[in-house]
Motif scaffolding. Structure first.
Motif, PDB file in Angstrom:
ATOM      1  N   SER A 500       0.850  -1.305  -0.158  1.00 19.82           N
ATOM      2  CA  SER A 500      -0.215  -0.084  -0.195  1.00 19.82           C
ATOM      3  C   SER A 500       0.653   1.206   0.064  1.00 19.82           C
ATOM      4  O   SER A 500       1.843   1.324   0.581  1.00 19.82           O
ATOM      5  CB  SER A 500      -0.746  -0.075   1.247  1.00 19.82           C
ATOM      6  OG  SER A 500      -1.604   1.208   1.433  1.00 19.82           O
ATOM      7  N   GLU A 532      -7.466   3.963  -2.450  1.00 17.59           N
ATOM      8  CA  GLU A 532      -7.828   3.070  -1.464  1.00 17.59           C
ATOM      9  C   GLU A 532      -6.400   2.316  -1.249  1.00 17.59           C
ATOM     10  O   GLU A 532      -5.585   1.849  -1.913  1.00 17.59           O
ATOM     11  CB  GLU A 532      -9.120   1.812  -1.591  1.00 17.59           C
ATOM     12  CG  GLU A 532     -10.196   2.509  -1.708  1.00 17.59           C
ATOM     13  CD  GLU A 532     -10.674   3.244  -0.484  1.00 17.59           C
ATOM     14  OE1 GLU A 532     -10.422   2.731   0.788  1.00 17.59           O
ATOM     15  OE2 GLU A 532     -11.785   4.020  -0.549  1.00 17.59           O
ATOM     16  N   TRP A 534      -4.010  -0.883  -0.897  1.00 18.79           N
ATOM     17  CA  TRP A 534      -3.932  -2.213  -1.370  1.00 18.79           C
ATOM     18  C   TRP A 534      -4.638  -3.331  -0.700  1.00 18.79           C
ATOM     19  O   TRP A 534      -4.584  -3.535   0.512  1.00 18.79           O
ATOM     20  CB  TRP A 534      -2.504  -2.456  -1.986  1.00 18.79           C
ATOM     21  CG  TRP A 534      -2.492  -3.583  -2.688  1.00 18.79           C
ATOM     22  CD1 TRP A 534      -2.215  -3.599  -3.978  1.00 18.79           C
ATOM     23  CD2 TRP A 534      -2.298  -5.046  -2.214  1.00 18.79           C
ATOM     24  NE1 TRP A 534      -2.234  -4.872  -4.595  1.00 18.79           N
ATOM     25  CE2 TRP A 534      -2.203  -5.948  -3.399  1.00 18.79           C
ATOM     26  CE3 TRP A 534      -2.269  -5.794  -0.894  1.00 18.79           C
ATOM     27  CZ2 TRP A 534      -2.003  -7.275  -3.377  1.00 18.79           C
ATOM     28  CZ3 TRP A 534      -2.115  -7.030  -1.120  1.00 18.79           C
ATOM     29  CH2 TRP A 534      -2.138  -7.849  -2.179  1.00 18.79           C
ATOM     30  N   SER A 535      -5.355  -4.155  -1.476  1.00 15.11           N
ATOM     31  CA  SER A 535      -5.867  -5.358  -0.984  1.00 15.11           C
ATOM     32  C   SER A 535      -5.730  -6.502  -2.244  1.00 15.11           C
ATOM     33  O   SER A 535      -5.556  -6.032  -3.179  1.00 15.11           O
ATOM     34  CB  SER A 535      -7.245  -5.297  -0.819  1.00 15.11           C
ATOM     35  OG  SER A 535      -8.110  -4.989  -1.816  1.00 15.11           O
ATOM     36  N   LYS A 537      -7.983  -7.788  -3.533  1.00 15.24           N
ATOM     37  CA  LYS A 537      -8.895  -7.796  -4.712  1.00 15.24           C
ATOM     38  C   LYS A 537      -8.604  -6.979  -5.879  1.00 15.24           C
ATOM     39  O   LYS A 537      -9.135  -6.828  -6.968  1.00 15.24           O
ATOM     40  CB  LYS A 537     -10.185  -6.999  -4.022  1.00 15.24           C
ATOM     41  CG  LYS A 537     -11.011  -7.928  -3.001  1.00 15.24           C
ATOM     42  CD  LYS A 537     -12.175  -7.249  -2.238  1.00 15.24           C
ATOM     43  CE  LYS A 537     -12.670  -7.935  -1.258  1.00 15.24           C
ATOM     44  NZ  LYS A 537     -13.875  -7.324  -0.581  1.00 15.24           N
ATOM     45  N   LYS A 538      -7.454  -6.020  -5.609  1.00 16.35           N
ATOM     46  CA  LYS A 538      -7.070  -5.227  -6.701  1.00 16.35           C
ATOM     47  C   LYS A 538      -6.466  -6.009  -8.004  1.00 16.35           C
ATOM     48  O   LYS A 538      -5.707  -7.258  -7.508  1.00 16.35           O
ATOM     49  CB  LYS A 538      -5.917  -4.156  -6.315  1.00 16.35           C
ATOM     50  CG  LYS A 538      -6.719  -3.017  -5.311  1.00 16.35           C
ATOM     51  CD  LYS A 538      -5.569  -2.047  -5.105  1.00 16.35           C
ATOM     52  CE  LYS A 538      -6.477  -0.645  -4.366  1.00 16.35           C
ATOM     53  NZ  LYS A 538      -5.288   0.386  -4.311  1.00 16.35           N
ATOM     54  N   LYS A 539      -6.203  -5.427  -8.976  1.00 15.24           N
ATOM     55  CA  LYS A 539      -5.855  -6.267 -10.207  1.00 15.24           C
ATOM     56  C   LYS A 539      -4.121  -6.361 -10.021  1.00 15.24           C
ATOM     57  O   LYS A 539      -3.583  -7.182 -11.016  1.00 15.24           O
ATOM     58  CB  LYS A 539      -6.154  -5.982 -11.341  1.00 15.24           C
ATOM     59  CG  LYS A 539      -7.599  -6.099 -11.601  1.00 15.24           C
ATOM     60  CD  LYS A 539      -8.304  -5.449 -12.901  1.00 15.24           C
ATOM     61  CE  LYS A 539      -9.752  -5.580 -13.012  1.00 15.24           C
ATOM     62  NZ  LYS A 539     -10.389  -5.093 -14.252  1.00 15.24           N
ATOM     63  N   ASP A 543       0.522  -1.866  -5.051  1.00 16.87           N
ATOM     64  CA  ASP A 543       0.603  -0.391  -5.460  1.00 16.87           C
ATOM     65  C   ASP A 543       2.022   0.230  -5.358  1.00 16.87           C
ATOM     66  O   ASP A 543       2.166   1.660  -5.716  1.00 16.87           O
ATOM     67  CB  ASP A 543      -0.607   0.316  -4.475  1.00 16.87           C
ATOM     68  CG  ASP A 543      -1.778  -0.118  -4.599  1.00 16.87           C
ATOM     69  OD1 ASP A 543      -1.955  -0.454  -5.968  1.00 16.87           O
ATOM     70  OD2 ASP A 543      -2.636   0.015  -3.952  1.00 16.87           O
ATOM     71  N   HIS A 585      -3.708   3.870 -10.614  1.00 19.36           N
ATOM     72  CA  HIS A 585      -5.016   3.619 -10.354  1.00 19.36           C
ATOM     73  C   HIS A 585      -5.932   4.458 -11.116  1.00 19.36           C
ATOM     74  O   HIS A 585      -7.036   4.202 -11.616  1.00 19.36           O
ATOM     75  CB  HIS A 585      -5.148   4.247  -8.554  1.00 19.36           C
ATOM     76  CG  HIS A 585      -6.453   4.750  -8.108  1.00 19.36           C
ATOM     77  ND1 HIS A 585      -7.618   3.657  -7.979  1.00 19.36           N
ATOM     78  CD2 HIS A 585      -6.970   5.792  -7.912  1.00 19.36           C
ATOM     79  CE1 HIS A 585      -8.735   4.216  -7.855  1.00 19.36           C
ATOM     80  NE2 HIS A 585      -8.361   5.757  -7.844  1.00 19.36           N
TER      81      HIS A 585
END
Length: 665
Positions: A500, A532, A534-535, A537-539, A543, A585
């Protein structure tokens, strides 16, 4: 063989040649300087001499045969001074006493010194004398010995002029407090004999060491051999182990800091992955640069035409900014993709970062570029290794420097000048930038790093590495692995610790890499604009990139991304790892890029230390007031942090950060 050892506690009065007053010496048991031999006829000879009335001073202190004869004052003082300075009177071995002429009493009379034995030995420890006769050859020998070893340990002495005879031992005291005197050993077939005394259960025992003797003799000899052998084995093993460790360490350091020229490019990766870094891994690259087929360039699909703003309409300053005066509206519009776009991308007219004409002419031919940069003189060029002949001809290796760094390099390395006036350090062509665009060296370094396509506009492909790195993989293999194999146009490694941008911002503040309140302000803007944490779920895998290596094909989309990334660095803090994830992003799926594992990133190069660490005062500032009062505000960069933001950020709270690295405090 007989041997007599004598110790006494009696007080003796010895007449000195230079004084008529008797000197009373009190000696403790076991430390009498002289121990002489006693033979069966010594008492008889002493009695005859006493009764003859000859007036001669007795030659021995009855009953032990200690002989005293007067010396001149000078001779005695010379002996005393010689002994005090450690230059004893010996014949070379350090153990012999001086020869003394026998007095009346027979040829077999003991040769006994007339003064304490410490006057005649090299070692001040040997303050006692022992005299003995060899039973085999009949040789009479006198030696100086250590009284401490004689009293508490084991003493070995050797017959004079018979080097092949083994030492003869004298025992310590027994339990009765009297010295045990060894008996004569049995007849021997050879001149090898010895008597070893040791304590066992509180009693002094004797064992004869006879070559080829009985079981006790063999066992005693073997114990000595094993004892010495074990010590030597331990010493040799320790030395061998130390040498092995030093050899392994030397190979490790050599393999991690050299080109390893006899290995192939693929083998180099394996060596460094196995030995040099625990966080490196094998790179699945082709092993032959000559077999690489260069594909056709990627067509421009989304943004087909890209141009750049070089003059701001509102800019009336005679010294315009390198990055221009981008306002909030222009910034927002730049993220809206169109087939034709015109954006700020540095290199404003008269904004600085000027090159010499000889360098401008040279770079026009560069289609494949390996670029690096050194600013403020905190690095020197590191020569790439494992570069194929094909890549040497295909790629331009361009090192961008400022004037300070050029001067530093010329003083510390060999710089060659070609016929056209170009400057070279090995394979690197030095490209000097004049009129630097920013106050901070960190910002100046972002120009060749991020705006490679603007600095070298004819380049089709480029590989950027930071100035402190030594490239160890052929650049053609890098392009094949990270661009052509997966049909990507941009590749960068994932950060080792952070995913993140808020984790990265927290680490920057702890490391004091930039002013804390300004880092917080930039992250609040990003969080307010929808960035947001990073998680999974991100592609994207992360980050936060490792920005020291950038691999690009210069398409319009890749160039646009670089321009937008630079604009964020120009407006806010120079920490490009924060702004990278934000630009990704905002562009969404338009940028097709490859974020490869960090372990592969660590296998591409050797990391060297800076010659010195750069630090500026603004990096240590803790409050906005401190920056203003101390005049730490930058004049040509980071102006977006001082321009009123079009929204209220006072209520914005940054997301909680879970620290995943031990960076700073």
């Amino acid at each position: 063989m007989e041997s007599v050892a004598i110790a006494t506690t009696a007080s003796r009065t010895l007449p000195l040649p230079f004084s008529s007053t008797p000197l009373h010496r009190h000696r403790r048991s076991g430390f009498l300087p002289v121990a002489a031999s006693k033979r069966p006829n010594d008492d008889e000879e002493a009695a005859n001499s006493s009764g003859s009335g000859s007036g001669r001073e007795p030659t021995s202190l009855a009953p032990y045969g200690l002989s005293i004869s007067p010396l001149s004052k000078d001779a005695a003082m010379g002996l005393v001074l010689g002994a005090a300075t450690g230059s004893g009177w010996t014949t070379g071995s350090g153990m012999e006493g001086p020869p003394a002429a026998s007095n009346a009493g027979g040829a077999d009379r003991p040769q006994v010194s007339t003064l304490p034995w410490s006057l005649f030995t090299k070692s001040p420890r040997r303050r006692m004398r022992v005299a003995f006769t060899c039973n085999v050859c009949g040789q009479r020998t006198t030696r100086a010995i250590n009284p401490h070893a004689y009293t508490d340990g084991t003493v070995f002495v050797q017959a004079e002029d018979i080097p092949h005879i083994t030492p003869v031992g004298l025992s310590p005291f027994g339990t009765s407090g009297k010295r045990s005197i060894p008996k004569s050993p049995p007849d021997l077939a050879s001149h090898r004999t010895g008597v070893e005394w040791r304590r066992s259960n509180g009693e002094a025992k004797q064992s004869c060491l006879v070559a080829g003797g009985g079981a006790e003799t063999t066992a005693a000899a073997m114990r000595v051999v094993w004892r010495k052998g074990a010590v030597r084995l331990v010493l040799v093993s320790a030395i061998a182990w130390a040498m092995l460790m030093l050899l392994a360490l030397a190979f490790h350091l050599w393999s991690c800091n050299s080109s390893v020229g006899f290995l192939s490019e693929f083998d180099v990766v394996l060596v460094h992955a196995a030995l040099c870094r625990k966080d490196s891994c094998q790179i699945p690259v082709a092993d032959d640069p000559n077999a690489i087929v260069i594909p056709k360039r990627t067509p421009n699909r989304i943004v087909k035409k890209l141009s750049y703003i070089t003059v701001d309409k509102q800019d009336k300053d005679p010294s315009p900014l390198f990055g221009g005066h981008q306002n909030w509206k222009q910034r927002e519009e730049s993220f809206k993709l169109n087939a034709t776009m015109k954006v700020h991308c540095g290199f404003m007219e008269n904004g600085g970062a000027d090159m010499d004409s000889v360098d401008v002419k040279y770079i026009k031919k560069c289609k494949f570029v390996v670029a690096s940069g050194i600013f403020d003189g905190y690095d020197i060029p590191h020569q790439p290794s494992n570069i194929s002949l094909r890549s040497q001809k295909l790629f331009c290796f361009l090192m961008v420097v400022d004037e300070i760094s050029l001067d530093f390099i010329e003083k510390n390395t060999t710089v060659k000048v070609d016929d056209a006036g170009g400057k070279w350090v090995g394979i690197w062509r030095l490209i000097t930038l004049h009129n630097l665009p920013f106050d901070e060296p960190r910002r100046n370094g972002k120009v060749p790093k991020i705006l490679t396509h603007r600095l070298f506009p004819q380049a089709w492909y480029s590989i950027w590495i930071d100035g402190k790195m030594e490239l160890i993989v052929d650049p053609l293999l890098i392009l094949e692995r990270y661009l052509w194999h997966g049909k990507y146009t941009f590749a960068v490694a994932a950060h080792k610790h952070h995913r993140s941008i808020y984790e990265e911002g927290d680490a920057i503040k702890r490391r004091k890499r930039y002013a804390r309140p300004l880092v917080d302000l930039q992250m609040k803007m990003y969080y307010y604009e929808g960035m947001e944490p990073w998680s999974p779920k991100k592609k994207v895998p992360s980050d936060v990139p490792e920005g020291a290596v950038l691999i690009r094909e210069h398409t319009t989309m890749t160039d646009l991304f670089s321009c937008l990334w630079f604009n964020e660095v120009n407006l806010f803090t120079p920490r490009d790892q924060i702004s990278f994830g934000y630009v990704v992003h905002r562009l969404g799926d338009a940028l097709k890029f490859f974020m490869f594992p960090n372990c592969e990133y660590n296998s591409l190069f050797i990391l060297h230390r800076h010659t010195r660490e750069h630090s500026s005062k603004v990096e240590w500032a803790k409050t906005i007031d401190e920056i203003v009062k101390k005049g730490l505000k930058e004049s040509r960069g980071g102006l977006g942090l001082w321009t009123p933001y079009p929204a209220d950020l006072s209520s914005v709270e940054l997301p909680a950060v879970k620290r995943t690295s031990p960076a700073g405090r």
